[in-house]
Scaffold this motif. Structure first.
Motif, mmCIF file in Angstrom:
data_model
loop_
_atom_site.group_PDB
_atom_site.id
_atom_site.type_symbol
_atom_site.label_atom_id
_atom_site.label_comp_id
_atom_site.label_asym_id
_atom_site.label_seq_id
_atom_site.Cartn_x
_atom_site.Cartn_y
_atom_site.Cartn_z
ATOM 1 N N PHE A 48 0.820 -1.208 0.000
ATOM 2 C CA PHE A 48 0.000 0.000 0.000
ATOM 3 C C PHE A 48 0.855 1.259 0.000
ATOM 4 O O PHE A 48 0.483 2.277 -0.590
ATOM 5 N N SER A 49 2.002 1.189 0.646
ATOM 6 C CA SER A 49 2.912 2.334 0.654
ATOM 7 C C SER A 49 3.397 2.649 -0.759
ATOM 8 O O SER A 49 3.422 3.810 -1.191
ATOM 9 N N LEU A 50 3.779 1.603 -1.514
ATOM 10 C CA LEU A 50 4.249 1.812 -2.878
ATOM 11 C C LEU A 50 3.117 2.280 -3.788
ATOM 12 O O LEU A 50 3.293 3.195 -4.600
ATOM 13 N N LEU A 51 1.949 1.674 -3.665
ATOM 14 C CA LEU A 51 0.821 2.083 -4.491
ATOM 15 C C LEU A 51 0.427 3.537 -4.208
ATOM 16 O O LEU A 51 0.059 4.278 -5.126
ATOM 17 N N ARG A 52 0.539 3.943 -2.953
ATOM 18 C CA ARG A 52 0.252 5.338 -2.608
ATOM 19 C C ARG A 52 1.285 6.265 -3.245
ATOM 20 O O ARG A 52 0.943 7.364 -3.714
ATOM 21 N N ALA A 53 2.548 5.832 -3.295
ATOM 22 C CA ALA A 53 3.587 6.638 -3.941
ATOM 23 C C ALA A 53 3.304 6.776 -5.436
ATOM 24 O O ALA A 53 3.499 7.850 -6.020
ATOM 25 N N PHE A 54 2.836 5.695 -6.063
ATOM 26 C CA PHE A 54 2.478 5.776 -7.476
ATOM 27 C C PHE A 54 1.343 6.765 -7.708
ATOM 28 O O PHE A 54 1.341 7.542 -8.659
ATOM 29 N N SER A 55 0.354 6.725 -6.830
ATOM 30 C CA SER A 55 -0.833 7.569 -7.021
ATOM 31 C C SER A 55 -0.553 9.038 -6.736
ATOM 32 O O SER A 55 -1.313 9.903 -7.179
ATOM 33 N N THR A 56 0.527 9.339 -6.026
ATOM 34 C CA THR A 56 0.871 10.727 -5.716
ATOM 35 C C THR A 56 2.105 11.202 -6.476
ATOM 36 O O THR A 56 2.663 12.260 -6.165
ATOM 37 N N ASN A 57 2.536 10.420 -7.457
ATOM 38 C CA ASN A 57 3.688 10.775 -8.278
ATOM 39 C C ASN A 57 4.956 10.984 -7.441
ATOM 40 O O ASN A 57 5.766 11.856 -7.712
ATOM 41 N N SER A 58 5.112 10.160 -6.414
ATOM 42 C CA SER A 58 6.288 10.255 -5.556
ATOM 43 C C SER A 58 7.054 8.933 -5.524
ATOM 44 O O SER A 58 7.783 8.654 -4.575
ATOM 45 N N ASP A 59 6.866 8.114 -6.580
ATOM 46 C CA ASP A 59 7.496 6.795 -6.593
ATOM 47 C C ASP A 59 9.018 6.878 -6.637
ATOM 48 O O ASP A 59 9.699 6.091 -5.987
ATOM 49 N N ASP A 60 9.556 7.849 -7.398
ATOM 50 C CA ASP A 60 11.017 7.964 -7.455
ATOM 51 C C ASP A 60 11.577 8.285 -6.077
ATOM 52 O O ASP A 60 12.591 7.709 -5.661
ATOM 53 N N GLN A 61 10.899 9.170 -5.328
ATOM 54 C CA GLN A 61 11.351 9.511 -3.982
ATOM 55 C C GLN A 61 11.192 8.317 -3.040
ATOM 56 O O GLN A 61 12.015 8.093 -2.145
ATOM 57 N N TRP A 62 10.135 7.516 -3.249
ATOM 58 C CA TRP A 62 9.910 6.313 -2.439
ATOM 59 C C TRP A 62 11.103 5.369 -2.573
ATOM 60 O O TRP A 62 11.624 4.853 -1.586
ATOM 61 N N PHE A 63 11.532 5.159 -3.831
ATOM 62 C CA PHE A 63 12.683 4.283 -4.068
ATOM 63 C C PHE A 63 13.947 4.870 -3.444
ATOM 64 O O PHE A 63 14.730 4.162 -2.818
ATOM 65 N N ARG A 64 14.151 6.170 -3.620
ATOM 66 C CA ARG A 64 15.382 6.787 -3.122
ATOM 67 C C ARG A 64 15.441 6.768 -1.592
ATOM 68 O O ARG A 64 16.509 6.555 -1.024
#
Length: 476
Positions: A48-64
């Motif tokens: 859910f944390s990753l899916l939330r990052a995708f939905s808020t356009n923050s996936d690159d920051q999630w990975f970093r």
């Protein structure tokens, strides 16, 4: 009082079950040197944390954030499976050259597209991949340039000319769907693409959903759309098979389904009719989504980069100046679109249509001193390198000229890498270049909502679909 006590008892049992699972897991893997990180709650983990990052356009920051905390190798649970996240050029090389890792997908995708190149393994995967590489090799794609030109011209005339406002993503999605359907299904594609466009969008959105068929859920809607698409493709494939029986050895495989049926009759592969249909469906799903995203974001960038747009236009005008207006573009024309392709490459770097990929370890594997147990998933976040300042100078700047310089291997990964390079990259290049040729030569546009954001759904998707104000270009 009975209900609170019952609820408390159920929660206690649930917690006890989770703790038992965790105990068994860590006891079983006690001899392994597992990567840093935590698996978290079984099945759910960090999903859910990753899916939330995708939905808020923050996936690159999630990975970093995760890489900064644990390093380029870490473990977690994603979409129901214990997973090792790998990132960086060395990880990309390892992933795309290791025979112990097979491309796999989420349970949802396997249910949605069946036994396709996205889900097969072993001998069957080699057969299908070999067939795809044969069908999409440059000599075959060269023959499709004229067809793609016709599709683009017809699309532009019908959906762009005379319009004041165009919503880009759904519009170019229809274009990309028409092009790939023509290649996969042949002349039968015309009715198919119009009647099932919405179903392909619904199916695409269900790829990252939980595979539980709850009414009105994304997965349930995706499965319904998948059934409709599969039925329509099966009808086309059966008619083609009947035609081949009458045509005999003189039949030509000008579309993917016919090509696969001919190879089957020659004993090149052992796929059933159902397998061929599944592969046709997955090819359409993958190709039209990625191409439509690339065209959409090229248009988005060019709207704000006048110097870059002028260079693209100059290149396309020079190509057109040596042709009659009615002449279709050729393979040689596309080969001259060098700067325009650099713009496409830079768009793919900044907004990669595919954020990463899942693989499964077919045996215990060791990487950088850590063990990846057999059966675990490996999540390749290969696009993380695209925004690495040590690889690409000032990565947040849009600069196509960066591709005039040497890019180190396994740092730029929009089409995969090594022996697992996407077999459709040449087809995609032709499709994108032909589309941009006619769009930049005929139109100028302005973004109607400059504050519009985008999210991954699972492909990058502008929140409003990217509406633009369209004007006919004043020719010099």
């Amino acid at each position: 009082m009975a209900y609170p006590l019952l609820l408390a008892a159920l929660l206690t049992l649930l917690v006890a079950a989770i703790l038992q699972l965790l105990y068994r897991h860590y006891r079983y893997y006690s001899t392994y040197n597992l990567p840093p990180g935590h698996l978290g709650i079984p099945i759910i983990g960090r999903t859910f944390s990753l899916l939330r990052a995708f939905s808020t356009n923050s996936d690159d920051q999630w990975f970093r954030d995760r890489i900064n905390k644990y390093g380029p190798v870490s473990m977690l649970t994603l979409l129901g499976s214990p997973t090792v996240l790998l990132a960086g050029p060395a990880a990309n090389r390892f992933i795309f050259s290791n025979d112990g890792l097979i491309l796999t997908q989420t349970s949802a995708l396997r249910a949605l597209v069946g036994r396709s190149v996205l889900t097969l393994a072993g001998v069957e995967l080699k057969q299908v991949r070999g067939a795809l590489q044969g069908f999409l090799k440059p000599e075959m794609v060269r023959r499709y340039v004229c067809k793609i030109d016709h599709e683009v011209r017809s699309h532009v005339e019908l959906n762009w000319v005379g319009r004041d406002i165009v919503t880009v993503l759904p519009t170019v999605r229809r274009l990309a769907l028409g092009i790939i359907c023509s290649a996969v299904l042949g002349q039968e594609a015309a009715h198919f693409k119009e009647s099932l466009c919405t179903d392909f969008v619904t199916l695409g959105k269900a790829i990252l959903s939980f595979p539980v068929k709850i009414p009105f859920s994304r997965f349930s809607k995706g499965m319904t759309a998948s059934a409709k698409i599969r039925k329509a493709i099966t009808n086309i494939a059966q008619k083609k098979q009947e035609s081949l029986l009458h045509a005999g050895h003189g039949a030509a495989g000008n579309d993917f389904i016919t090509y696969m049926l001919i190879l089957c009759s020659q004993g090149v592969h052992s796929l059933t009719m159902e397998d061929i249909v599944d592969n046709a469906m997955s090819l359409i799903v993958g190709a039209h989504e990625t191409s439509s995203v690339l065209i959409t974001f090229m248009i988005r960038y060019l709207a704000g980069e006048q110097d870059i747009l002028d260079k693209v236009t100059k290149e396309q005008d020079e190509i057109a100046s040596n042709k009659k207006p009615e002449d279709a573009l050729t393979w040689d024309d596309v080969a001259k679109m060098k700067y325009t392709w650099k713009v496409a490459m830079e768009t793919l770097r900044t907004v990669p249509p595919v954020f990463g990929s899942f693989r499964t370890a077919t045996k215990d594997i060791e990487y950088q001193g850590y063990h990846i147990p057999k059966g675990w998933k490996v999540f390749a976040a290969q696009s993380v390198t695209h925004m690495d300042a040590q690889i690409f100078h000032e990565p947040h700047n849009f600069d196509p000229t960066r591709f005039e310089k040497f890019v180190p291997p396994y740092c730029y990964m929009p089409f995969g890498g090594g022996p697992r390079m996407c077999p459709g990259n040449e087809f995609a290049r032709v499709e994108i270049m032909v589309a941009m040729h006619y769009l930049v030569r005929q139109f100028r546009w302005k973004i109607m909502c400059k504050e519009e954001t985008y999210k991954r759904d699972p492909k990058p998707t502008p929140s409003l679909g990217l509406p633009i104000k369209l004007n006919i270009r004043s020719m010099p």
